[in-house]
Design a protein around this motif. Structure first.
Motif, PDB file in Angstrom:
ATOM      1  N   THR A 105      47.676  67.257  34.429  1.00 34.12           N
ATOM      2  CA  THR A 105      46.527  67.977  35.054  1.00 34.12           C
ATOM      3  C   THR A 105      46.513  67.665  35.953  1.00 34.12           C
ATOM      4  O   THR A 105      46.240  68.694  36.846  1.00 34.12           O
ATOM      5  CB  THR A 105      45.422  68.065  33.453  1.00 34.12           C
ATOM      6  OG1 THR A 105      45.468  68.373  32.162  1.00 34.12           O
ATOM      7  CG2 THR A 105      44.636  68.672  33.637  1.00 34.12           C
ATOM      8  N   ALA A 106      46.725  66.391  36.117  1.00 30.38           N
ATOM      9  CA  ALA A 106      45.884  65.871  37.965  1.00 30.38           C
ATOM     10  C   ALA A 106      46.657  66.330  39.001  1.00 30.38           C
ATOM     11  O   ALA A 106      46.621  66.817  39.774  1.00 30.38           O
ATOM     12  CB  ALA A 106      46.160  64.199  37.655  1.00 30.38           C
ATOM     13  N   LEU A 107      48.323  66.360  38.218  1.00 36.10           N
ATOM     14  CA  LEU A 107      49.225  66.593  39.101  1.00 36.10           C
ATOM     15  C   LEU A 107      49.011  68.582  39.711  1.00 36.10           C
ATOM     16  O   LEU A 107      49.334  69.055  41.224  1.00 36.10           O
ATOM     17  CB  LEU A 107      50.566  66.933  39.046  1.00 36.10           C
ATOM     18  CG  LEU A 107      51.800  66.932  39.730  1.00 36.10           C
ATOM     19  CD1 LEU A 107      52.033  66.182  40.495  1.00 36.10           C
ATOM     20  CD2 LEU A 107      53.158  66.603  38.321  1.00 36.10           C
ATOM     21  N   ARG A 108      48.810  69.407  38.461  1.00 36.10           N
ATOM     22  CA  ARG A 108      48.434  70.209  39.079  1.00 36.10           C
ATOM     23  C   ARG A 108      47.283  70.903  39.896  1.00 36.10           C
ATOM     24  O   ARG A 108      47.132  71.863  40.504  1.00 36.10           O
ATOM     25  CB  ARG A 108      47.826  70.773  37.242  1.00 36.10           C
ATOM     26  CG  ARG A 108      47.676  72.653  37.037  1.00 36.10           C
ATOM     27  CD  ARG A 108      47.742  73.495  36.314  1.00 36.10           C
ATOM     28  NE  ARG A 108      46.898  72.841  35.172  1.00 36.10           N
ATOM     29  CZ  ARG A 108      47.155  71.773  34.272  1.00 36.10           C
ATOM     30  NH1 ARG A 108      48.331  71.883  33.502  1.00 36.10           N
ATOM     31  NH2 ARG A 108      45.952  71.730  33.314  1.00 36.10           N
ATOM     32  N   ARG A 109      46.240  69.457  39.490  1.00 33.94           N
ATOM     33  CA  ARG A 109      45.226  69.831  39.890  1.00 33.94           C
ATOM     34  C   ARG A 109      45.168  69.962  42.291  1.00 33.94           C
ATOM     35  O   ARG A 109      44.574  70.363  42.764  1.00 33.94           O
ATOM     36  CB  ARG A 109      43.878  68.777  40.061  1.00 33.94           C
ATOM     37  CG  ARG A 109      43.150  69.814  38.435  1.00 33.94           C
ATOM     38  CD  ARG A 109      41.796  68.329  38.522  1.00 33.94           C
ATOM     39  NE  ARG A 109      40.717  69.469  37.068  1.00 33.94           N
ATOM     40  CZ  ARG A 109      40.277  69.285  35.745  1.00 33.94           C
ATOM     41  NH1 ARG A 109      40.620  67.645  36.321  1.00 33.94           N
ATOM     42  NH2 ARG A 109      40.422  69.197  35.751  1.00 33.94           N
ATOM     43  N   SER A 110      46.514  68.385  41.549  1.00 35.39           N
ATOM     44  CA  SER A 110      46.150  68.386  43.628  1.00 35.39           C
ATOM     45  C   SER A 110      46.996  69.466  43.556  1.00 35.39           C
ATOM     46  O   SER A 110      47.154  69.535  45.296  1.00 35.39           O
ATOM     47  CB  SER A 110      46.651  67.025  43.333  1.00 35.39           C
ATOM     48  OG  SER A 110      47.826  66.240  42.851  1.00 35.39           O
ATOM     49  N   GLU A 111      47.965  69.532  43.529  1.00 28.37           N
ATOM     50  CA  GLU A 111      49.182  70.481  44.123  1.00 28.37           C
ATOM     51  C   GLU A 111      49.339  71.788  43.861  1.00 28.37           C
ATOM     52  O   GLU A 111      50.082  72.332  44.363  1.00 28.37           O
ATOM     53  CB  GLU A 111      50.629  70.112  43.465  1.00 28.37           C
ATOM     54  CG  GLU A 111      50.893  68.029  43.734  1.00 28.37           C
ATOM     55  CD  GLU A 111      50.835  68.394  45.133  1.00 28.37           C
ATOM     56  OE1 GLU A 111      51.196  69.251  46.429  1.00 28.37           O
ATOM     57  OE2 GLU A 111      51.002  67.138  45.553  1.00 28.37           O
TER      58      GLU A 111
END
Ligand code: ADP
Length: 251
Positions: A105-111
């Protein structure tokens, strides 16, 4: 304009994350050997059968394939919304195999930014607020988020619609807000599923022009599913799904 659209985040690829030979643009998206099946009743549908696809920074790729071929499945897996049965998805050089939900989720949100055929804007908030909220969720302070949202509203030429709710906007305006929202957190990868599929031809062409300019000026990598061959031809490459594999195609 370049800095305005993408440069205010710290999520650009570091060379240690994604080392490419000199002269070769680093890959933002790298999907390799993706398999995905769905079980429907007693049947197993094998949708992706070893699909591989790489997209470099600044590259715009059209995904053109008939309904049911697996376009949405591929986009969902590229966007870390769904996991493949096997294979790996690398985002900015980082393998996502084995990541726990919170990390995905963190990777999706930032990238990663998404644009869908239907805008999916929050109905009770204004256009501007729809661009501010994802930034607040990502941890930006309100002042910076409002500044960036205002710049994006300007860029998408919807200044006079900023305070209006989605239901008060035309289809083309709604999609322009949805595109701006997709890049609000300055992602590296933009994924779009028929982003102009719900618009009349003239509006579709206008909205696509804005999307095209935004991708070009920001250096995003983009994968855009479309049935529109004229729009697909304007991208750098065109791929299709055939027998569960991604193959290059000429239009
Ligand atoms: P496209 O976007 O090219 O129209 P999709 O990726 O949506 O194709 O779907 C490909 C096939 O997989 C379709 O036959 C669809 O019915 C099936 N499918 C997609 N998602 C699921 C699911 N969650 N469960 C079962 N079957 C699914």
């Amino acid at each position: 304009m370049n800095d305005m659209i993408i440069g205010s985040n710290n999520n650009q690829m570091s060379s240690s994350q994604n080392t490419a030979p000199v002269g070769v643009k680093p890959c933002v998206l790298n999907m390799s050997g993706i398999f995905r099946s769905y079980v429907q009743g007693k049947k197993t549908l094998d949708i992706l059968k070893g699909s591989s696809l790489s997209i470099a920074r600044g590259e715009m790729v059209a995904l053109v394939a008939p309904s049911g071929a697996g376009k949405s499945t591929l986009l969902h897996i590229a966007g870390l919304l769904e996991s493949p049965d096997s294979g790996d998805v690398l985002i900015c050089g980082r393998s996502t195999r084995g990541l726990i939900d919170r990390e995905r989720t963190a990777l999706r949100r930032s990238e990663i930014g998404f644009v869908y055929q239907f805008h999916h804007l929050l109905p009770e908030f204004s256009a501007l607020e729809n661009l501010v909220i994802p930034q607040l969720i990502a941890g930006r302070d309100k002042k910076t988020a409002v500044e960036r949202a205002t710049q994006l509203i300007n860029y998408m030429r919807i200044v006079d619609r900023a305070e209006h709710r989605p239901s008060e906007l035309s289809g083309g305006e709604q999609q322009r807000v949805a595109i701006a929202r997709a890049v609000a957190n300055a992602p590296s990868l933009l994924l779009a599923d028929e982003p102009t599929g719900n618009l009349d031809p003239k509006t579709s062409s206008f909205v696509f022009d804005m999307l095209h300019n935004l991708v070009r000026e920001s250096g995003l990598a983009a994968l855009i599913a479309t049935h529109n061959h004229d729009l697909a031809r304007r991208m750098d490459r065109c791929v299709t799904l055939n027998g569960g594999q991604v193959i290059e195609m000429k239009l």
